[in-house]
Scaffold this motif. Structure first.
Motif, mmCIF file in Angstrom:
data_model
loop_
_atom_site.group_PDB
_atom_site.id
_atom_site.type_symbol
_atom_site.label_atom_id
_atom_site.label_comp_id
_atom_site.label_asym_id
_atom_site.label_seq_id
_atom_site.Cartn_x
_atom_site.Cartn_y
_atom_site.Cartn_z
ATOM 1 N N UNK A 17 0.927 -1.254 -0.077
ATOM 2 C CA UNK A 17 -0.161 0.005 0.004
ATOM 3 C C UNK A 17 0.920 1.138 0.114
ATOM 4 N N UNK A 18 0.984 2.102 -1.075
ATOM 5 C CA UNK A 18 1.433 3.372 -0.872
ATOM 6 C C UNK A 18 1.432 4.115 -2.125
ATOM 7 N N UNK A 19 2.189 5.272 -2.225
ATOM 8 C CA UNK A 19 2.260 5.871 -3.538
ATOM 9 C C UNK A 19 3.210 5.502 -4.505
ATOM 10 N N UNK A 20 2.993 5.705 -5.698
ATOM 11 C CA UNK A 20 4.059 5.273 -6.901
ATOM 12 C C UNK A 20 4.390 3.858 -6.860
ATOM 13 N N UNK A 21 3.771 2.898 -6.501
ATOM 14 C CA UNK A 21 3.722 1.712 -6.346
ATOM 15 C C UNK A 21 4.059 0.941 -7.812
ATOM 16 N N UNK A 22 3.338 1.557 -8.902
ATOM 17 C CA UNK A 22 3.085 1.161 -10.290
ATOM 18 C C UNK A 22 4.630 1.371 -11.020
ATOM 19 N N UNK A 23 5.367 2.369 -10.436
ATOM 20 C CA UNK A 23 6.584 2.524 -10.923
ATOM 21 C C UNK A 23 7.636 1.577 -10.358
ATOM 22 N N UNK A 24 7.300 0.948 -9.298
ATOM 23 C CA UNK A 24 8.362 0.050 -8.419
ATOM 24 C C UNK A 24 8.291 -1.452 -9.239
ATOM 25 N N UNK A 25 8.638 -1.609 -10.443
ATOM 26 C CA UNK A 25 8.536 -2.658 -11.359
ATOM 27 C C UNK A 25 8.731 -4.062 -10.592
ATOM 28 N N UNK A 26 9.835 -3.919 -9.698
ATOM 29 C CA UNK A 26 10.293 -5.360 -9.053
ATOM 30 C C UNK A 26 9.027 -5.713 -7.965
ATOM 31 N N UNK A 27 8.148 -5.009 -7.483
ATOM 32 C CA UNK A 27 7.164 -5.384 -6.762
ATOM 33 C C UNK A 27 6.287 -6.499 -7.493
ATOM 34 N N UNK A 28 6.045 -5.989 -8.634
ATOM 35 C CA UNK A 28 5.111 -6.596 -9.658
ATOM 36 C C UNK A 28 5.864 -7.942 -10.124
ATOM 37 N N UNK A 29 6.851 -7.899 -10.690
ATOM 38 C CA UNK A 29 8.034 -8.726 -11.304
ATOM 39 C C UNK A 29 8.153 -10.081 -10.591
ATOM 40 N N UNK A 30 8.459 -9.558 -9.112
ATOM 41 C CA UNK A 30 9.083 -10.640 -8.116
ATOM 42 C C UNK A 30 7.618 -11.815 -8.169
ATOM 43 N N UNK A 31 6.436 -11.399 -8.421
ATOM 44 C CA UNK A 31 5.388 -12.157 -8.242
ATOM 45 C C UNK A 31 4.776 -13.060 -9.285
ATOM 46 N N UNK A 32 5.427 -12.716 -10.460
ATOM 47 C CA UNK A 32 4.941 -13.581 -11.827
ATOM 48 C C UNK A 32 5.308 -14.912 -11.589
ATOM 49 N N UNK A 33 4.359 -15.801 -12.265
ATOM 50 C CA UNK A 33 4.606 -17.317 -12.078
ATOM 51 C C UNK A 33 5.739 -17.766 -13.302
ATOM 52 N N UNK A 34 5.458 -17.111 -14.400
ATOM 53 C CA UNK A 34 6.355 -17.357 -15.384
ATOM 54 C C UNK A 34 6.615 -16.176 -16.254
ATOM 55 N N UNK A 35 6.805 -16.328 -17.718
ATOM 56 C CA UNK A 35 7.057 -15.261 -18.393
ATOM 57 C C UNK A 35 5.871 -14.885 -19.182
ATOM 58 N N UNK A 36 4.698 -15.622 -19.123
ATOM 59 C CA UNK A 36 3.804 -15.165 -19.949
ATOM 60 C C UNK A 36 2.536 -14.337 -18.946
ATOM 61 N N UNK A 37 2.236 -13.305 -19.434
ATOM 62 C CA UNK A 37 1.580 -12.312 -18.574
ATOM 63 C C UNK A 37 0.048 -11.695 -19.340
ATOM 64 N N UNK A 38 -0.948 -11.794 -18.903
ATOM 65 C CA UNK A 38 -2.065 -11.202 -19.421
ATOM 66 C C UNK A 38 -2.603 -10.023 -18.600
ATOM 67 N N UNK A 39 -2.506 -9.078 -19.181
ATOM 68 C CA UNK A 39 -3.011 -7.731 -18.221
ATOM 69 C C UNK A 39 -4.486 -7.728 -18.454
ATOM 70 N N UNK A 40 -5.547 -7.756 -17.681
ATOM 71 C CA UNK A 40 -6.795 -7.573 -17.895
ATOM 72 C C UNK A 40 -7.427 -6.285 -17.133
ATOM 73 N N UNK A 41 -7.939 -5.345 -18.136
ATOM 74 C CA UNK A 41 -8.302 -4.101 -17.448
ATOM 75 C C UNK A 41 -9.658 -3.614 -18.323
ATOM 76 N N UNK A 42 -9.997 -2.527 -18.255
ATOM 77 C CA UNK A 42 -11.238 -1.867 -18.761
ATOM 78 C C UNK A 42 -11.074 -0.824 -19.699
ATOM 79 N N UNK A 43 -12.168 -0.387 -20.321
ATOM 80 C CA UNK A 43 -11.894 0.731 -21.256
ATOM 81 C C UNK A 43 -11.617 2.173 -20.551
#
Ligand SMILES: NC(=O)c1ccc[n+]([C@@H]2O[C@H](COP(=O)([O-])OP(=O)(O)OC[C@H]3O[C@@H](n4cnc5c(N)ncnc54)[C@H](O)[C@@H]3O)[C@@H](O)[C@H]2O)c1
Length: 223
Positions: A17-43
């Motif tokens: 929880x905090x500011x600017x976390x989307x810029x801290x790529x490592x937070x996201x990358x360390x939790x990926x299971x493999x190298x295939x990533x699907x981002x689901x969002x809306x319009x």
């Protein structure tokens, strides 16, 4: 940044929880299971934040599914669009789904992750206050049926939750209020001290003060 650990044995996961976390790529990358990533969002959310999440992935390539915006699309028909994209791009069991949006996107992405190949990894990036304090945490996923809301679903825990309070800057006032109502409910039901803190800090919360929001999100997730 505040980090909370949800303790569920082998399925434990952190909430950041905090500011600017989307810029801290490592937070996201360390939790990926493999190298295939699907981002689901809306319009609505994708034009605002998809680029930041894509940048956070760094050299990890990704595919994207953009869903229509609205509770009325939280159904099996829309869910199928996620499965179509996963199959068209030949996603394997080691893939990761990333939910970027409010509770509707989070519930649908989590359910798609629970079902695809009998269960794949998923990460929650909630962008509404309601999703940051409630729907992204706890592992409840699902879609609506014409005969009942949230009637088709599964429990499926995320690998992590990244609640970047910067995303709340673009949230419509009405959605901020909906999230604050949920936060007040936690105070009323379970935590008198937190309720008193909310009374003292409501102006700051309504003004979207990030430190106040982060504290409110953390306390709500603890409850
Ligand atoms: N799984 C659970 O435990 C749980 C708990 C509570 C609610 N829910 C579900 O959550 C859903 C409601 O979630 P919600 O209130 O987040 O609604 P939502 O997902 O519909 O989002 C509300 C609106 O805000 C927009 N939006 C999202 N983030 C934004 C941002 N940062 N800037 C601008 N606009 C943004 C969305 O596109 C949408 O139009 C319901 O379907 C409900 O059933 C699930």
């Amino acid at each position: 940044m505040h980090t909370l650990q949800v303790d569920l044995g082998a399925r434990s996961y952190p909430i950041y929880i905090g500011r600017g976390l989307l810029s801290q790529g490592e937070l996201l990358r360390q939790h990926l299971a493999g190298r295939q990533v699907m981002i689901v969002s809306n319009e609505t959310v994708a034009p605002l934040y998809l680029d930041r999440v894509a940048a956070a992935l760094g050299e990890v390539t990704h595919e994207t599914v953009i869903l229509p915006d609205g509770e009325q699309y939280k159904n099996l028909e829309t869910l199928n669009r996620i499965f179509d994209a996963l199959l068209e791009h030949r996603f394997e069991r080691s893939c990761t789904l990333v939910a970027l949006g409010g509770g509707v996107v989070g519930d649908m992405t989590g359910f798609a992750a629970a079902c695809y190949q009998r269960g794949v990894a998923f990460i929650q990036i909630p962008t509404t206050l309601l999703a940051q304090v409630d729907s992204s945490v706890g592992g409840k996923t699902g879609v609506n049926h014409p005969l009942g809301k949230n009637m088709i679903g599964a429990f499926h825990q995320p690998r992590c939750v990244i609640a970047d309070t910067d995303t709340l800057d673009t949230l419509p006032d009405r959605e901020l209020s909906a999230g604050l109502a949920e936060v007040i409910k936690y105070g009323l039901i379970r935590d008198a001290d937190f309720l008193a803190w909310l009374e003292d800090n409501m102006d700051a919360l309504l003004a979207r003060d990030h430190a106040a929001l982060a504290h409110a999100i953390e306390q709500s997730c603890r409850n």
